[in-house]
Design a protein around this motif. Structure first.
Motif, PDB file in Angstrom:
ATOM      1  N   LEU A  39       0.832  -1.208   0.000  1.00 30.96           N
ATOM      2  CA  LEU A  39       0.000   0.000   0.000  1.00 30.96           C
ATOM      3  C   LEU A  39       0.864   1.255   0.000  1.00 30.96           C
ATOM      4  O   LEU A  39       0.597   2.209  -0.729  1.00 30.96           O
ATOM      5  CB  LEU A  39      -0.922   0.033   1.220  1.00 30.96           C
ATOM      6  N   VAL A  40       1.902   1.249   0.827  1.00 37.96           N
ATOM      7  CA  VAL A  40       2.783   2.415   0.878  1.00 37.96           C
ATOM      8  C   VAL A  40       3.511   2.566  -0.453  1.00 37.96           C
ATOM      9  O   VAL A  40       3.624   3.673  -0.994  1.00 37.96           O
ATOM     10  CB  VAL A  40       3.768   2.326   2.060  1.00 37.96           C
ATOM     11  N   LYS A  41       3.978   1.466  -1.013  1.00 43.43           N
ATOM     12  CA  LYS A  41       4.661   1.522  -2.316  1.00 43.43           C
ATOM     13  C   LYS A  41       3.698   2.043  -3.389  1.00 43.43           C
ATOM     14  O   LYS A  41       4.088   2.848  -4.240  1.00 43.43           O
ATOM     15  CB  LYS A  41       5.201   0.144  -2.689  1.00 43.43           C
ATOM     16  N   HIS A  42       2.454   1.614  -3.354  1.00 43.58           N
ATOM     17  CA  HIS A  42       1.451   2.103  -4.295  1.00 43.58           C
ATOM     18  C   HIS A  42       1.249   3.610  -4.139  1.00 43.58           C
ATOM     19  O   HIS A  42       1.120   4.338  -5.137  1.00 43.58           O
ATOM     20  CB  HIS A  42       0.137   1.355  -4.087  1.00 43.58           C
ATOM     21  N   LEU A  43       1.230   4.092  -2.908  1.00 45.72           N
ATOM     22  CA  LEU A  43       1.020   5.524  -2.702  1.00 45.72           C
ATOM     23  C   LEU A  43       2.202   6.363  -3.195  1.00 45.72           C
ATOM     24  O   LEU A  43       2.025   7.534  -3.518  1.00 45.72           O
ATOM     25  CB  LEU A  43       0.678   5.820  -1.240  1.00 45.72           C
ATOM     26  N   ILE A  44       3.379   5.771  -3.285  1.00 47.25           N
ATOM     27  CA  ILE A  44       4.499   6.456  -3.927  1.00 47.25           C
ATOM     28  C   ILE A  44       4.142   6.702  -5.394  1.00 47.25           C
ATOM     29  O   ILE A  44       4.310   7.806  -5.915  1.00 47.25           O
ATOM     30  CB  ILE A  44       5.803   5.636  -3.799  1.00 47.25           C
ATOM     31  N   PHE A  45       3.627   5.674  -6.044  1.00 48.55           N
ATOM     32  CA  PHE A  45       3.175   5.787  -7.432  1.00 48.55           C
ATOM     33  C   PHE A  45       2.122   6.888  -7.562  1.00 48.55           C
ATOM     34  O   PHE A  45       2.199   7.747  -8.444  1.00 48.55           O
ATOM     35  CB  PHE A  45       2.609   4.436  -7.895  1.00 48.55           C
ATOM     36  N   VAL A  46       1.140   6.879  -6.675  1.00 44.58           N
ATOM     37  CA  VAL A  46       0.041   7.842  -6.731  1.00 44.58           C
ATOM     38  C   VAL A  46       0.561   9.267  -6.573  1.00 44.58           C
ATOM     39  O   VAL A  46       0.162  10.176  -7.321  1.00 44.58           O
ATOM     40  CB  VAL A  46      -1.021   7.508  -5.653  1.00 44.58           C
ATOM     41  N   SER A  68       0.675   1.663 -15.271  1.00 45.77           N
ATOM     42  CA  SER A  68      -0.603   1.520 -14.566  1.00 45.77           C
ATOM     43  C   SER A  68      -0.359   1.278 -13.081  1.00 45.77           C
ATOM     44  O   SER A  68       0.735   0.842 -12.691  1.00 45.77           O
ATOM     45  CB  SER A  68      -1.427   0.368 -15.158  1.00 45.77           C
ATOM     46  N   PRO A  69      -1.363   1.532 -12.262  1.00 45.39           N
ATOM     47  CA  PRO A  69      -1.182   1.372 -10.820  1.00 45.39           C
ATOM     48  C   PRO A  69      -1.041  -0.075 -10.364  1.00 45.39           C
ATOM     49  O   PRO A  69      -0.507  -0.332  -9.283  1.00 45.39           O
ATOM     50  CB  PRO A  69      -2.436   2.009 -10.222  1.00 45.39           C
ATOM     51  N   ASP A  70      -1.483  -1.029 -11.148  1.00 42.85           N
ATOM     52  CA  ASP A  70      -1.500  -2.425 -10.705  1.00 42.85           C
ATOM     53  C   ASP A  70      -0.138  -2.924 -10.240  1.00 42.85           C
ATOM     54  O   ASP A  70      -0.019  -3.535  -9.181  1.00 42.85           O
ATOM     55  CB  ASP A  70      -2.043  -3.335 -11.805  1.00 42.85           C
ATOM     56  N   GLU A  71       0.894  -2.659 -11.024  1.00 43.99           N
ATOM     57  CA  GLU A  71       2.215  -3.169 -10.656  1.00 43.99           C
ATOM     58  C   GLU A  71       2.849  -2.397  -9.499  1.00 43.99           C
ATOM     59  O   GLU A  71       3.847  -2.838  -8.937  1.00 43.99           O
ATOM     60  CB  GLU A  71       3.153  -3.224 -11.860  1.00 43.99           C
ATOM     61  N   SER A  72       2.278  -1.255  -9.133  1.00 43.81           N
ATOM     62  CA  SER A  72       2.871  -0.470  -8.046  1.00 43.81           C
ATOM     63  C   SER A  72       2.724  -1.148  -6.684  1.00 43.81           C
ATOM     64  O   SER A  72       3.408  -0.776  -5.733  1.00 43.81           O
ATOM     65  CB  SER A  72       2.265   0.936  -8.011  1.00 43.81           C
ATOM     66  N   PHE A  73       1.865  -2.134  -6.588  1.00 43.21           N
ATOM     67  CA  PHE A  73       1.696  -2.891  -5.337  1.00 43.21           C
ATOM     68  C   PHE A  73       2.725  -4.008  -5.189  1.00 43.21           C
ATOM     69  O   PHE A  73       2.873  -4.571  -4.110  1.00 43.21           O
ATOM     70  CB  PHE A  73       0.306  -3.536  -5.285  1.00 43.21           C
ATOM     71  N   VAL A  74       3.400  -4.358  -6.275  1.00 43.87           N
ATOM     72  CA  VAL A  74       4.308  -5.501  -6.290  1.00 43.87           C
ATOM     73  C   VAL A  74       5.601  -5.154  -5.565  1.00 43.87           C
ATOM     74  O   VAL A  74       6.247  -4.141  -5.854  1.00 43.87           O
ATOM     75  CB  VAL A  74       4.599  -5.953  -7.732  1.00 43.87           C
ATOM     76  N   LEU A  75       5.974  -6.012  -4.631  1.00 47.67           N
ATOM     77  CA  LEU A  75       7.199  -5.829  -3.858  1.00 47.67           C
ATOM     78  C   LEU A  75       8.309  -6.690  -4.444  1.00 47.67           C
ATOM     79  O   LEU A  75       8.063  -7.802  -4.891  1.00 47.67           O
ATOM     80  CB  LEU A  75       6.961  -6.230  -2.401  1.00 47.67           C
ATOM     81  N   ASP A  76       9.528  -6.164  -4.433  1.00 44.86           N
ATOM     82  CA  ASP A  76      10.662  -6.992  -4.829  1.00 44.86           C
ATOM     83  C   ASP A  76      11.557  -7.209  -3.608  1.00 44.86           C
ATOM     84  O   ASP A  76      11.277  -6.687  -2.527  1.00 44.86           O
ATOM     85  CB  ASP A  76      11.410  -6.411  -6.030  1.00 44.86           C
ATOM     86  N   ASP A  77      12.620  -7.963  -3.784  1.00 46.30           N
ATOM     87  CA  ASP A  77      13.491  -8.323  -2.659  1.00 46.30           C
ATOM     88  C   ASP A  77      14.162  -7.121  -2.016  1.00 46.30           C
ATOM     89  O   ASP A  77      14.542  -7.173  -0.848  1.00 46.30           O
ATOM     90  CB  ASP A  77      14.552  -9.330  -3.115  1.00 46.30           C
ATOM     91  N   ARG A  78      14.338  -6.046  -2.757  1.00 45.39           N
ATOM     92  CA  ARG A  78      14.991  -4.842  -2.212  1.00 45.39           C
ATOM     93  C   ARG A  78      14.054  -4.009  -1.353  1.00 45.39           C
ATOM     94  O   ARG A  78      14.494  -3.113  -0.643  1.00 45.39           O
ATOM     95  CB  ARG A  78      15.534  -3.982  -3.349  1.00 45.39           C
ATOM     96  N   ASP A  79      12.752  -4.244  -1.469  1.00 47.33           N
ATOM     97  CA  ASP A  79      11.775  -3.453  -0.721  1.00 47.33           C
ATOM     98  C   ASP A  79      11.731  -3.896   0.735  1.00 47.33           C
ATOM     99  O   ASP A  79      11.407  -5.048   1.033  1.00 47.33           O
ATOM    100  CB  ASP A  79      10.381  -3.591  -1.341  1.00 47.33           C
TER     101      ASP A  79
END
Length: 147
Positions: A39-46, A68-79
């Motif tokens: 959610l926080v990562k998505h809000l960076i996108f927003v 698109s916003p969909d991928e902004s929720f995806v976390l990677d290993d660095r997150d």
């Protein structure tokens, strides 16, 4: 006033991660990609869409965000909690600087919807951030109940 209310919601979403482990922040509790950290990562996108793209007219590719916003929720290993919160705080500071010289009646033209007054941008951001604060409250409650 818009900035003050938005900052309260920004602080709330950041606080939703307080005291959680990395595993808890990444825990998936709903069918969607939504996690607390996501959610926080998505809000960076927003923030970048509305306070960079809409104001500056730079493309999402130039800004460094997906189309698109969909991928902004995806976390990677660095997150991590620390890295995502640091990026969120940095992005919010950039948003404040971008909007600092604009009045609520100033019109920005960088968004795909067309020209929009800053008042619309702020109201949209208040709604979106508050909505995700509600999601975060529910997810955090579920996580803490499991502990």
């Amino acid at each position: 006033m818009y900035e003050t209310f938005l900052d309260e919601h920004r602080a709330e979403i950041a606080a939703s991660l307080d005291g959680l482990t990395e595993e808890q922040a990444r825990r998936s509790l709903v069918a969607s990609r939504t996690t607390l950290l996501g959610l926080v990562k998505h809000l960076i996108f927003v923030e970048k869409v509305w306070f960079d793209e809409a104001i500056t007219g730079r493309s999402r590719a130039e800004i460094g965000i997906g189309p698109s916003p969909d991928e902004s929720f995806v976390l990677d290993d660095r997150d991590t909690i620390a890295s995502v919160l640091a990026e969120y705080e940095k992005t919010c500071a950039q948003s404040r600087r971008a909007a600092a010289g604009l009045s609520p009646d100033d019109v920005v033209t960088g968004n795909r919807r067309g020209p929009l007054p800053m008042r619309w941008i702020y109201l949209h951001m208040l709604r979106e951030t508050a909505q995700h604060c509600g999601h975060a409250d529910i997810l955090r409650e579920q996580i803490l109940e499991e502990s």
